[in-house]
Design a protein around this motif. Structure first.
Motif, PDB file in Angstrom:
ATOM      1  N   TRP A 250      26.658  58.990  49.103  1.00 24.43           N
ATOM      2  CA  TRP A 250      25.298  58.897  50.068  1.00 24.43           C
ATOM      3  C   TRP A 250      24.040  58.469  49.262  1.00 24.43           C
ATOM      4  O   TRP A 250      22.848  58.717  49.624  1.00 24.43           O
ATOM      5  CB  TRP A 250      25.052  60.062  50.673  1.00 24.43           C
TER       6      TRP A 250
ATOM      7  N   ALA B 147      29.039  63.190  61.698  1.00 23.73           N
ATOM      8  CA  ALA B 147      28.210  63.640  60.652  1.00 23.73           C
ATOM      9  C   ALA B 147      28.406  65.412  61.233  1.00 23.73           C
ATOM     10  O   ALA B 147      27.143  65.834  61.614  1.00 23.73           O
ATOM     11  CB  ALA B 147      26.922  63.272  60.936  1.00 23.73           C
TER      12      ALA B 147
ATOM     13  N   GLN C  74      30.737  69.621  56.447  1.00 21.68           N
ATOM     14  CA  GLN C  74      32.084  69.609  55.461  1.00 21.68           C
ATOM     15  C   GLN C  74      32.506  71.108  55.619  1.00 21.68           C
ATOM     16  O   GLN C  74      31.920  71.982  55.972  1.00 21.68           O
ATOM     17  CB  GLN C  74      31.836  68.986  54.262  1.00 21.68           C
TER      18      GLN C  74
ATOM     19  N   TRP D 215      31.927  67.506  49.873  1.00 20.18           N
ATOM     20  CA  TRP D 215      31.913  65.877  50.573  1.00 20.18           C
ATOM     21  C   TRP D 215      32.993  65.421  50.986  1.00 20.18           C
ATOM     22  O   TRP D 215      33.275  64.634  51.949  1.00 20.18           O
ATOM     23  CB  TRP D 215      30.940  65.237  49.654  1.00 20.18           C
TER      24      TRP D 215
ATOM     25  N   GLY E 106      30.264  61.204  57.474  1.00 18.24           N
ATOM     26  CA  GLY E 106      29.176  61.480  56.534  1.00 18.24           C
ATOM     27  C   GLY E 106      27.912  60.607  57.004  1.00 18.24           C
ATOM     28  O   GLY E 106      27.539  60.700  57.989  1.00 18.24           O
TER      29      GLY E 106
ATOM     30  N   PRO F  15      35.616  66.120  55.132  1.00 12.95           N
ATOM     31  CA  PRO F  15      34.492  66.298  56.118  1.00 12.95           C
ATOM     32  C   PRO F  15      35.171  67.195  57.166  1.00 12.95           C
ATOM     33  O   PRO F  15      36.511  66.921  57.594  1.00 12.95           O
ATOM     34  CB  PRO F  15      34.075  64.919  56.692  1.00 12.95           C
TER      35      PRO F  15
ATOM     36  N   SER G  49      22.180  65.220  57.796  1.00 10.51           N
ATOM     37  CA  SER G  49      23.178  64.039  57.906  1.00 10.51           C
ATOM     38  C   SER G  49      23.004  63.085  59.272  1.00 10.51           C
ATOM     39  O   SER G  49      22.822  61.990  58.938  1.00 10.51           O
ATOM     40  CB  SER G  49      24.656  64.349  57.519  1.00 10.51           C
TER      41      SER G  49
END
Length: 439
Positions: free
Chosen positions: A47, A306, A309, A158, A184, A161, A209
């Motif tokens: 990211w 999004a 996680q 991360w 993500g 997810p 996110s």
């Protein structure tokens, strides 16, 4: 304190993992760092195009900074907000290159399981006297055993997810549509621009996110005709993501929510609240989302999930780990960070005691310690590993002397049916607010 015949194993070379190593080095403890990616901070790089809403003042760990300054490194301006790529280039890569860290760091080294040498989870006899046994795999899948006196798991979340389904499972049809789904924060304005330009995209999720993706897609829609976006959320209260605006002590976080709210109000973003995704249907080559109530959304060309996680719990199957039953966080943290009760509240100072488990010498720190809760800040992780390192060094006074000062979010929303946390909107002097993530 476990005997330090073997080094302390730190799993993950992101911001909190490297900070943990710096604190251990500072205390003269042997350490080895295992990073699954080919480079340090592999998750941050994923990211890297996103600007943090945490400025440099809150992004640097004290022990890590001390190591860097010994080599002539100069800190960035404290009030500047870095992107993930800048965090890596200006802080994490130089930190990893210091002699103290470079010599104990292994990349392309994925820890796939942890146990006690020569015994399983059931056995209690002489358990504490046995070192930890880590199974470490390289990129080719070859495994080896590494022994450690203690383990700090900062591997993050991360890489795992949450799926699209509102029930926590993959939605019907999700796997079949995987080539048209991103999880993500895709780089909509950069590397992934061609995938989204001129296309219709639905973004599912109600956190920061999702906000970043929506703002990028809105900008892309201004630049490329035919680009459209839909925002689908399971809940109906969006106060946490809209935030406190000018009342937010992290200005970038407040601006993020303000801009998002404006785009929804003016109709640039089509918002569908109360949409609990149950299925993804391919209808004539395009995707349609179906809710639990059998309402439909679409058709669209792309889906961005999004929805947060979750921690990978497979590493610790042979360890005695105690987790909060629904957040999968460290058990003692659960009541402090439960999003069912509050969206801001406060996180009381916590350290090695709250992060310990029935397995002596094993700790989960960083965002993984919060399990599925979405309100972690890097500075929280830095204080966690400072306390853990002090405990492992036998300095209980320093380990117990924990402090946590987090920037006020400017918004306080609690469950109407639950009592508000005592500190919510009236924080203790040393405790501000828990809201926000590192990106």
């Amino acid at each position: 304190m476990p005997s330090m015949i073997h080094p302390v194993a730190v799993i993950g070379a992101g911001p909190v993992g490297l900070a943990a190593a710096a604190h251990l080095v500072q205390r003269g403890l042997p350490v080895r760092i295992f990073e699954a990616g080919e480079t340090v901070a592999a998750h941050v790089r994923d990211w890297g195009h996103v600007q943090l809403f945490t400025p440099w003042a809150y992004a640097l760990d004290a022990a890590a900074r001390a190591l860097l300054e010994r080599s002539g490194w100069r800190a960035p301006e404290p009030e500047i907000y870095p992107t993930g790529h800048e965090l890596v280039a200006r802080y994490l890569e130089p930190l990893a290159a210091t002699p103290e860290i470079r010599d104990v760091l292994e990349t392309d080294a994925r820890v796939v399981a942890i146990s006690r040498r020569g015994t399983d989870k059931v056995t209690s006899r002489e358990r504490e006297a046995r070192p930890f046994s880590l199974r470490v795999a390289d990129g080719a899948g070859r495994q080896r055993q590494v022994l450690a006196s203690a383990v700090i798991d900062t591997s993050g979340t991360w890489g795992t997810p949450n799926p699209l389904g509102a029930d926590g499972l993959a939605a019907e049809g999700e796997e079949a549509a995987i080539g048209r789904i991103a999880y993500g924060i895709p780089d909509v304005l950069g590397h992934d621009r061609g995938t989204y330009a001129g296309k219709a995209t639905v973004v599912v999720g109600a956190g920061h996110s999702a906000a970043n993706v929506l703002l990028d897609l809105a900008r892309l829609a201004e630049e490329v005709p035919g680009t459209s976006l839909i925002w689908a959320t399971r809940g109906t209260d969006l106060s946490r993501v809209y935030g406190g605006g000018a009342a937010d002590q992290l200005a970038a976080r407040g601006t993020l929510g303000t801009r998002l709210h404006a785009l929804v109000t003016q109709g640039t973003i089509q918002l569908e609240t109360g949409f609990a995704v149950a299925a993804v249907r391919d209808i004539e080559g395009r995707l349609v989302l179906e809710s639990e109530a059998q309402s439909r959304l679409g058709p669209v060309d792309r889906i961005v999930v999004a929805t947060g996680q979750r921690p990978d719990l497979s590493l610790t199957r042979e360890l005695r780990v105690e987790l909060d039953p629904w957040l999968e966080s460290a058990r003692a943290l659960g009541p402090m960070i439960d999003p069912n009760l509050h969206s801001c509240g406060s996180v009381p100072p916590h350290g090695h005691r709250e992060l310990s488990h029935p397995e002596p010498g094993f700790y989960i720190a960083g965002i993984k310690s919060y399990g599925r809760a979405p309100t972690f800040l890097m500075m929280t992780g830095y204080e966690q590993v400072r306390s853990i390192a002090a405990a492992l060094a036998g300095d209980r006074a320093a380990a117990d002397d924990v402090h946590l000062v987090l920037p006020e979010t400017g918004v306080c929303t609690v469950d109407r049916e639950a009592p508000a946390p005592a500190s919510c909107c009236a924080p203790k002097p040393e405790v501000k607010s828990c809201c926000g993530t590192a990106a």
